[in-house]
Design an enzyme around this catalytic site. Structure first.
Site, mmCIF file in Angstrom:
data_model
loop_
_atom_site.group_PDB
_atom_site.id
_atom_site.type_symbol
_atom_site.label_atom_id
_atom_site.label_comp_id
_atom_site.label_asym_id
_atom_site.label_seq_id
_atom_site.Cartn_x
_atom_site.Cartn_y
_atom_site.Cartn_z
ATOM 1 N N ASN A 108 24.004 -38.545 83.689
ATOM 2 C CA ASN A 108 23.977 -38.462 82.228
ATOM 3 C C ASN A 108 22.678 -37.797 81.781
ATOM 4 O O ASN A 108 21.643 -37.990 82.400
ATOM 5 C CB ASN A 108 24.044 -39.883 81.646
ATOM 6 C CG ASN A 108 23.994 -39.900 80.130
ATOM 7 O OD1 ASN A 108 24.702 -39.144 79.462
ATOM 8 N ND2 ASN A 108 23.142 -40.747 79.559
ATOM 9 N N HIS A 110 20.045 -37.842 78.728
ATOM 10 C CA HIS A 110 19.671 -38.643 77.553
ATOM 11 C C HIS A 110 18.467 -37.979 76.883
ATOM 12 O O HIS A 110 17.508 -37.607 77.567
ATOM 13 C CB HIS A 110 19.343 -40.086 77.958
ATOM 14 C CG HIS A 110 19.032 -40.928 76.775
ATOM 15 N ND1 HIS A 110 20.020 -41.427 75.939
ATOM 16 C CD2 HIS A 110 17.851 -41.316 76.241
ATOM 17 C CE1 HIS A 110 19.449 -42.100 74.957
ATOM 18 N NE2 HIS A 110 18.145 -42.048 75.115
ATOM 19 N N GLU A 148 26.218 -49.715 85.611
ATOM 20 C CA GLU A 148 26.970 -50.530 84.642
ATOM 21 C C GLU A 148 26.223 -50.747 83.319
ATOM 22 O O GLU A 148 26.830 -51.103 82.316
ATOM 23 C CB GLU A 148 27.344 -51.894 85.247
ATOM 24 C CG GLU A 148 28.562 -51.855 86.155
ATOM 25 C CD GLU A 148 28.274 -51.368 87.568
ATOM 26 O OE1 GLU A 148 27.092 -51.060 87.867
ATOM 27 O OE2 GLU A 148 29.222 -51.283 88.362
HETATM 28 C C1 GAR Z 1 22.412 -34.058 73.618
HETATM 29 O O1 GAR Z 1 21.198 -34.066 72.918
HETATM 30 C C2 GAR Z 1 22.465 -35.196 74.608
HETATM 31 O O2 GAR Z 1 21.228 -35.453 75.198
HETATM 32 C C3 GAR Z 1 22.901 -36.335 73.729
HETATM 33 O O3 GAR Z 1 23.898 -35.771 72.903
HETATM 34 C C4 GAR Z 1 23.589 -34.387 72.676
HETATM 35 C C5 GAR Z 1 24.814 -33.544 72.974
HETATM 36 O O4 GAR Z 1 24.606 -32.195 72.634
HETATM 37 N N1 GAR Z 1 23.373 -37.447 74.496
HETATM 38 C C6 GAR Z 1 23.129 -38.705 74.176
HETATM 39 O O5 GAR Z 1 22.532 -39.039 73.177
HETATM 40 C C7 GAR Z 1 23.675 -39.741 75.170
HETATM 41 N N2 GAR Z 1 23.122 -41.023 74.909
HETATM 42 P P1 GAR Z 1 25.544 -31.045 73.201
HETATM 43 O O6 GAR Z 1 26.986 -31.458 72.954
HETATM 44 O O7 GAR Z 1 25.176 -29.832 72.389
HETATM 45 O O8 GAR Z 1 25.236 -30.861 74.665
#
Ligand code: GAR
Length: 208
Positions: A108, A110, A148
């Site tokens: 993932n 983050h 998890e």
């Molecule tokens: C990204 O900034 C990613 O790090 C975040 O969502 C965005 C998706 O952007 N993810 C989270 O916050 C997960 N907890 P994208 O669709 O343009 O790649």
């Protein structure tokens, strides 16, 4: 060749960074077998299709219950026979069965330096709002294996990004994406594809 499923919910800029890194040779030994979204309007789906990559939507709205959706999602994923699952802005909580089916095979991205500004409720712009509210001078992004918990799995790569005077959550989000996310997510995939990443006792070791 490592077969990858990329799971997306929105814009898909991280997916784009992965596809670009594959095209330019920054990621070797890996291919995207499928892009799956829970949201049929995700720009990420059109990005995949434009790139000639199979793109499918499995929306919870099409199922009577969460359990049925989870089952359909896992069945789809299993049918694609992938080696690695990449959560690239995937904003659905993963069913436990999926996490157990793919131990240390789900990663993932983050948008903070874990363990800051992570866990339940911290996603997307909310992460950057919280970082600005706390007044941190450095933030960044983290790629980690999924276990998890929420954002608790072994950390693979992190990259720091400066917070500047006058930043809004949107400006900071963009800088974190450009300077950190789009760099470390492709790099982590390349490292995994080239067998340079190992996990023991919850800690990641990367071979040079
Ligand atoms: C990204 O900034 C990613 O790090 C975040 O969502 C965005 C998706 O952007 N993810 C989270 O916050 C997960 N907890 P994208 O669709 O343009 O790649």
């Amino acid at each position: 060749m490592l077969r990858i499923a990329v799971l997306v919910s929105g814009g898909g800029t991280n997916l784009q960074a992965i596809m670009d890194a594959m095209d330019s040779g920054k990621i070797t030994g890996a291919e995207i077998a499928v892009v799956i979204s829970n949201n049929k309007n995700a720009r990420a789906l059109t990005r995949a299709a434009e790139h000639g990559i199979k793109a499918v939507c499995i929306s919870p709205k099409e199922y009577e219950s969460r359990a049925e959706f989870n089952e359909a999602f896992l069945a789809k994923l299993n049918s694609c026979k992938v080696d690695l699952i990449v959560l690239a802005g995937f904003l659905v909580v993963l069913p436990e069965q999926m996490i157990q089916s793919y131990p240390n095979r789900i990663i993932n991205i983050h948008p903070s330096l874990i363990p800051s500004f992570c866990g339940t409720g911290y996603y997307g712009l909310k992460v950057h709002e919280a970082a600005l509210a706390r007044g941190v001078k450095l933030t960044g992004a983290t790629v980690h294996f999924v276990d998890e918990g929420t954002d608790t799995g072994p950390i693979i790569l992190q990259k720091a990004v400066e917070v500047r005077e006058g930043d809004t959550p949107e400006i900071l989000q963009r800088r974190v994406m450009e300077e950190a996310e789009w760099v470390i997510l492709p790099r982590a995939i390349d490292l995994i594809a080239n067998q340079k990443v190992s996990v023991a006792d919850g800690h990641v070791t990367i071979r040079a």
